[in-house]
Design a protein around this motif. Structure first.
Motif, PDB file in Angstrom:
ATOM      1  N   ALA A 115       0.835  -1.209   0.000  1.00 13.42           N
ATOM      2  CA  ALA A 115       0.000   0.000   0.000  1.00 13.42           C
ATOM      3  C   ALA A 115       0.867   1.256   0.000  1.00 13.42           C
ATOM      4  CB  ALA A 115      -0.929  -0.011   1.215  1.00 13.42           C
ATOM      5  N   MET A 116       1.951   1.234   0.763  1.00 16.99           N
ATOM      6  CA  MET A 116       2.873   2.372   0.760  1.00 16.99           C
ATOM      7  C   MET A 116       3.422   2.620  -0.637  1.00 16.99           C
ATOM      8  SD  MET A 116       5.026   1.578   4.249  1.00 16.99           S
ATOM      9  CE  MET A 116       6.403   2.583   3.676  1.00 16.99           C
ATOM     10  N   GLY A 117       3.828   1.554  -1.317  1.00 18.62           N
ATOM     11  CA  GLY A 117       4.388   1.702  -2.655  1.00 18.62           C
ATOM     12  C   GLY A 117       3.379   2.255  -3.644  1.00 18.62           C
ATOM     13  N   ILE A 118       2.134   1.782  -3.555  1.00 19.05           N
ATOM     14  CA  ILE A 118       1.091   2.259  -4.470  1.00 19.05           C
ATOM     15  C   ILE A 118       0.818   3.740  -4.260  1.00 19.05           C
ATOM     16  CG2 ILE A 118      -1.350   2.039  -5.089  1.00 19.05           C
ATOM     17  CD1 ILE A 118      -1.098  -0.954  -4.350  1.00 19.05           C
ATOM     18  N   VAL A 119       0.676   4.131  -2.993  1.00 16.09           N
ATOM     19  CA  VAL A 119       0.379   5.543  -2.703  1.00 16.09           C
ATOM     20  C   VAL A 119       1.568   6.424  -3.069  1.00 16.09           C
ATOM     21  CG1 VAL A 119      -0.149   7.196  -0.865  1.00 16.09           C
ATOM     22  CG2 VAL A 119      -1.285   4.981  -0.908  1.00 16.09           C
ATOM     23  N   ALA A 120       2.785   5.943  -2.797  1.00 10.73           N
ATOM     24  CA  ALA A 120       3.973   6.723  -3.149  1.00 10.73           C
ATOM     25  C   ALA A 120       4.074   6.913  -4.665  1.00 10.73           C
ATOM     26  CB  ALA A 120       5.229   6.033  -2.626  1.00 10.73           C
ATOM     27  N   ALA A 121       3.668   5.906  -5.427  1.00  5.68           N
ATOM     28  CA  ALA A 121       3.748   5.998  -6.891  1.00  5.68           C
ATOM     29  C   ALA A 121       2.644   6.875  -7.469  1.00  5.68           C
ATOM     30  CB  ALA A 121       3.670   4.596  -7.498  1.00  5.68           C
ATOM     31  N   LEU A 122       1.436   6.770  -6.913  1.00  4.76           N
ATOM     32  CA  LEU A 122       0.292   7.492  -7.475  1.00  4.76           C
ATOM     33  C   LEU A 122       0.104   8.877  -6.878  1.00  4.76           C
ATOM     34  CD1 LEU A 122      -2.367   4.611  -7.601  1.00  4.76           C
ATOM     35  CD2 LEU A 122      -0.875   5.409  -9.436  1.00  4.76           C
ATOM     36  N   GLY A 123       0.634   9.088  -5.662  1.00  2.02           N
ATOM     37  CA  GLY A 123       0.435  10.368  -4.977  1.00  2.02           C
ATOM     38  C   GLY A 123      -0.484  10.196  -3.779  1.00  2.02           C
ATOM     39  N   ASN A 124      -0.187  10.943  -2.712  1.00  2.00           N
ATOM     40  CA  ASN A 124      -0.960  10.755  -1.482  1.00  2.00           C
ATOM     41  C   ASN A 124      -2.211  11.632  -1.470  1.00  2.00           C
ATOM     42  OD1 ASN A 124       0.914  12.860  -1.331  1.00  2.00           O
ATOM     43  ND2 ASN A 124       0.928  12.853   0.906  1.00  2.00           N
ATOM     44  N   THR A 125      -3.251  11.109  -2.154  1.00  2.43           N
ATOM     45  CA  THR A 125      -4.578  11.706  -2.123  1.00  2.43           C
ATOM     46  C   THR A 125      -5.547  10.703  -1.521  1.00  2.43           C
ATOM     47  OG1 THR A 125      -5.177  10.874  -4.323  1.00  2.43           O
ATOM     48  CG2 THR A 125      -4.057  13.017  -4.227  1.00  2.43           C
ATOM     49  N   ILE A 126      -6.728  11.182  -1.150  1.00  2.00           N
ATOM     50  CA  ILE A 126      -7.717  10.296  -0.550  1.00  2.00           C
ATOM     51  C   ILE A 126      -8.110   9.191  -1.531  1.00  2.00           C
ATOM     52  CG2 ILE A 126     -10.092  10.178   0.309  1.00  2.00           C
ATOM     53  CD1 ILE A 126      -9.703  12.958   1.476  1.00  2.00           C
ATOM     54  N   GLU A 127      -8.268   9.551  -2.810  1.00  2.00           N
ATOM     55  CA  GLU A 127      -8.644   8.551  -3.813  1.00  2.00           C
ATOM     56  C   GLU A 127      -7.592   7.452  -3.922  1.00  2.00           C
ATOM     57  OE1 GLU A 127      -8.586  11.772  -4.317  1.00  2.00           O
ATOM     58  OE2 GLU A 127     -10.704  12.317  -4.578  1.00  2.00           O
ATOM     59  N   ASN A 128      -6.321   7.820  -3.913  1.00  2.00           N
ATOM     60  CA  ASN A 128      -5.264   6.824  -4.045  1.00  2.00           C
ATOM     61  C   ASN A 128      -5.139   5.953  -2.799  1.00  2.00           C
ATOM     62  OD1 ASN A 128      -4.679   7.720  -6.609  1.00  2.00           O
ATOM     63  ND2 ASN A 128      -3.077   9.120  -5.948  1.00  2.00           N
ATOM     64  N   ILE A 129      -5.443   6.515  -1.640  1.00  2.00           N
ATOM     65  CA  ILE A 129      -5.467   5.701  -0.421  1.00  2.00           C
ATOM     66  C   ILE A 129      -6.560   4.641  -0.528  1.00  2.00           C
ATOM     67  CG2 ILE A 129      -5.899   5.723   2.068  1.00  2.00           C
ATOM     68  CD1 ILE A 129      -4.746   8.563   2.102  1.00  2.00           C
ATOM     69  N   ILE A 130      -7.720   5.040  -1.050  1.00  2.00           N
ATOM     70  CA  ILE A 130      -8.817   4.085  -1.246  1.00  2.00           C
ATOM     71  C   ILE A 130      -8.402   2.992  -2.228  1.00  2.00           C
ATOM     72  CG2 ILE A 130     -11.147   3.817  -2.183  1.00  2.00           C
ATOM     73  CD1 ILE A 130     -11.760   6.626  -1.089  1.00  2.00           C
ATOM     74  N   TYR A 131      -7.788   3.381  -3.351  1.00  2.00           N
ATOM     75  CA  TYR A 131      -7.368   2.386  -4.349  1.00  2.00           C
ATOM     76  C   TYR A 131      -6.337   1.423  -3.753  1.00  2.00           C
ATOM     77  CZ  TYR A 131      -9.553   5.579  -7.695  1.00  2.00           C
ATOM     78  OH  TYR A 131     -10.431   6.382  -8.373  1.00  2.00           O
ATOM     79  N   ALA A 132      -5.356   1.966  -3.035  1.00  2.00           N
ATOM     80  CA  ALA A 132      -4.308   1.118  -2.458  1.00  2.00           C
ATOM     81  C   ALA A 132      -4.891   0.143  -1.436  1.00  2.00           C
ATOM     82  CB  ALA A 132      -3.234   1.989  -1.806  1.00  2.00           C
ATOM     83  N   THR A 133      -5.792   0.640  -0.589  1.00  2.00           N
ATOM     84  CA  THR A 133      -6.412  -0.224   0.426  1.00  2.00           C
ATOM     85  C   THR A 133      -7.278  -1.286  -0.229  1.00  2.00           C
ATOM     86  OG1 THR A 133      -6.431   1.672   1.951  1.00  2.00           O
ATOM     87  CG2 THR A 133      -7.812  -0.217   2.517  1.00  2.00           C
ATOM     88  N   ALA A 134      -7.968  -0.914  -1.310  1.00  2.00           N
ATOM     89  CA  ALA A 134      -8.798  -1.893  -2.020  1.00  2.00           C
ATOM     90  C   ALA A 134      -7.939  -2.977  -2.661  1.00  2.00           C
ATOM     91  CB  ALA A 134      -9.641  -1.180  -3.076  1.00  2.00           C
ATOM     92  N   ILE A 135      -6.840  -2.593  -3.294  1.00  2.00           N
ATOM     93  CA  ILE A 135      -5.983  -3.565  -3.988  1.00  2.00           C
ATOM     94  C   ILE A 135      -5.444  -4.615  -3.027  1.00  2.00           C
ATOM     95  CG2 ILE A 135      -3.744  -3.830  -5.150  1.00  2.00           C
ATOM     96  CD1 ILE A 135      -4.353  -1.154  -6.565  1.00  2.00           C
ATOM     97  N   ILE A 136      -4.996  -4.193  -1.858  1.00  2.00           N
ATOM     98  CA  ILE A 136      -4.420  -5.166  -0.932  1.00  2.00           C
ATOM     99  C   ILE A 136      -5.476  -6.059  -0.287  1.00  2.00           C
ATOM    100  CG2 ILE A 136      -2.438  -3.667  -0.455  1.00  2.00           C
ATOM    101  CD1 ILE A 136      -3.676  -3.017   2.250  1.00  2.00           C
ATOM    102  N   ASN A 137      -6.763  -5.666  -0.390  1.00  2.00           N
ATOM    103  CA  ASN A 137      -7.833  -6.484   0.180  1.00  2.00           C
ATOM    104  C   ASN A 137      -8.504  -7.400  -0.838  1.00  2.00           C
ATOM    105  OD1 ASN A 137      -7.809  -5.763   2.936  1.00  2.00           O
ATOM    106  ND2 ASN A 137      -8.852  -3.837   2.493  1.00  2.00           N
ATOM    107  N   VAL A 138      -8.266  -7.169  -2.133  1.00  2.00           N
ATOM    108  CA  VAL A 138      -8.899  -7.983  -3.171  1.00  2.00           C
ATOM    109  C   VAL A 138      -8.629  -9.477  -2.992  1.00  2.00           C
ATOM    110  CG1 VAL A 138      -8.768  -8.565  -5.639  1.00  2.00           C
ATOM    111  CG2 VAL A 138      -9.184  -6.212  -4.945  1.00  2.00           C
ATOM    112  N   PRO A 139      -7.393  -9.914  -2.696  1.00  2.00           N
ATOM    113  CA  PRO A 139      -7.156 -11.363  -2.575  1.00  2.00           C
ATOM    114  C   PRO A 139      -8.024 -12.061  -1.536  1.00  2.00           C
ATOM    115  CG  PRO A 139      -5.069 -10.188  -2.731  1.00  2.00           C
ATOM    116  CD  PRO A 139      -6.127  -9.156  -2.582  1.00  2.00           C
ATOM    117  N   PHE A 140      -8.351 -11.378  -0.433  1.00  2.00           N
ATOM    118  CA  PHE A 140      -9.180 -12.012   0.596  1.00  2.00           C
ATOM    119  C   PHE A 140     -10.543 -12.400   0.035  1.00  2.00           C
ATOM    120  CE2 PHE A 140      -6.333  -9.119   2.999  1.00  2.00           C
ATOM    121  CZ  PHE A 140      -5.676 -10.067   3.760  1.00  2.00           C
ATOM    122  N   TYR A 141     -11.166 -11.496  -0.707  1.00  6.06           N
ATOM    123  CA  TYR A 141     -12.497 -11.771  -1.261  1.00  6.06           C
ATOM    124  C   TYR A 141     -12.428 -12.722  -2.449  1.00  6.06           C
ATOM    125  CZ  TYR A 141     -13.777  -7.870   1.705  1.00  6.06           C
ATOM    126  OH  TYR A 141     -13.961  -7.052   2.790  1.00  6.06           O
TER     127      TYR A 141
END
Length: 221
Positions: A115-141
Motif C-alpha cells: 500500500a505504501m508503494g502504491i500511494v507513493a507511486a500514485l500520490g498521497n490523495t484520498i482517492e489513491n489511499i482508497i485504491y491502495a487499500t482496495a488492492i491489498i484487500n482484493v485477494p481475501f475476497y
C-alpha cells in the motif's frame, strides 16, 4: 456482552461521524495560539493541539473521513474480488490459474508495504489511499468467493437451475453467489477495521491525507 459492547462502540463512531456534518464544538481549522497544547477541560474536552485547534472537533470530523475511506475501499475490493473469484471458481481452467498467480503476486508482499508503494507511486490523495487499500484487500475476497463457488458449482440446486434453462451467468449470479455471501460478510466486518488502520497508518508516516485535513493518523503522529 461482547457483541453489545462492540455494537455500542460502532454506533457511537457512526453517530459522531454523522453529527460532524452538522455540528462541531469549534471550527476544525480555527487556530488559537494562546491556548495551544491545553489539557482537557470543559471548554476543550480532548484539549488542543500545537496550534490551538480543538482536538475533539477534529477527532469527530476525522471519524467521518476514516470511515468513508474504509467503506469505499472495502466496497471496491468486495466488488472486484467477487467478480474475479466467481469467474475463476465457476469456469476454472486457465482463468483460475491466471487469477491465482495474480493473487499470489499481491500477497507475496507485506500488504502495508505494498500500500505504501502504491500511494507513493500514485500520490498521497484520498482517492489513491482508497485504491491502495482496495488492492491489498482484493485477494481475501477473490480467494474466499473462488472456494465457495468451486464447492457449489456441481451441487444439485445448480444442476436443477441449469436444467430449468438458466444461463451460466444467471446461475452464478442468482443461485451460487448468494450462498457465498455469509462468509464474505464476516470478511467485510474484519476488513473495515483493517482498512481504517491502513489509512491511518499511511497518514501517520506521511503517505496519507495531508495536513491540515483532520485525520486520525496525522493526529496521532
Amino acid at each position: 456482552r461482547s457483541f453489545a459492547a462492540g455494537a455500542v462502540i460502532v454506533t457511537l463512531l457512526v453517530f459522531s461521524a454523522a453529527l460532524s456534518l452538522f455540528w462541531t464544538p469549534y471550527p476544525v481549522a480555527d487556530i488559537d495560539i494562546p491556548n495551544k497544547l491545553a489539557t482537557a477541560s470543559a471548554q476543550h474536552w480532548f484539549g488542543t493541539d500545537s496550534v490551538g485547534r480543538d482536538v475533539f472537533s477534529r477527532v469527530i470530523v476525522a471519524t467521518r473521513l476514516d470511515l468513508s475511506i474504509s467503506v469505499a475501499a472495502v466496497a471496491l475490493s468486495f466488488g472486484i474480488g467477487s467478480i474475479l473469484g466467481s469467474i475463476a471458481g465457476y469456469w476454472g481452467g486457465w482463468l483460475d490459474s491466471v487469477l491465482n498467480r495474480f493473487l499470489d503476486t499481491i500477497m507475496a508482499f507485506p500488504l502495508f508495504v505494498l500500500a505504501m508503494g502504491i500511494v507513493a507511486a500514485l500520490g498521497n490523495t484520498i482517492e489513491n489511499i482508497i485504491y491502495a487499500t482496495a488492492i491489498i484487500n482484493v485477494p481475501f475476497y477473490a480467494r474466499l468467493v473462488r472456494a465457495e463457488v468451486n464447492i457449489r458449482r456441481d451441487a444439485g440446486f445448480v444442476r436443477a437451475a441449469k436444467l430449468a434453462g438458466n444461463s451460466d451467468l444467471r446461475v452464478l449470479a442468482m443461485h451460487i453467489f448468494p450462498n457465498a455471501l455469509p462468509p464474505m460478510m464476516v470478511q467485510v466486518s474484519l476488513n473495515l477495521g483493517w482498512a481504517i488502520l491502513n489509512a491511518a497508518g499511511l497518514s501517520f508516516i506521511g503517505l496519507g491525507v495531508r495536513p491540515p485535513t483532520p485525520e486520525w493518523g496525522i493526529m496521532v503522529a
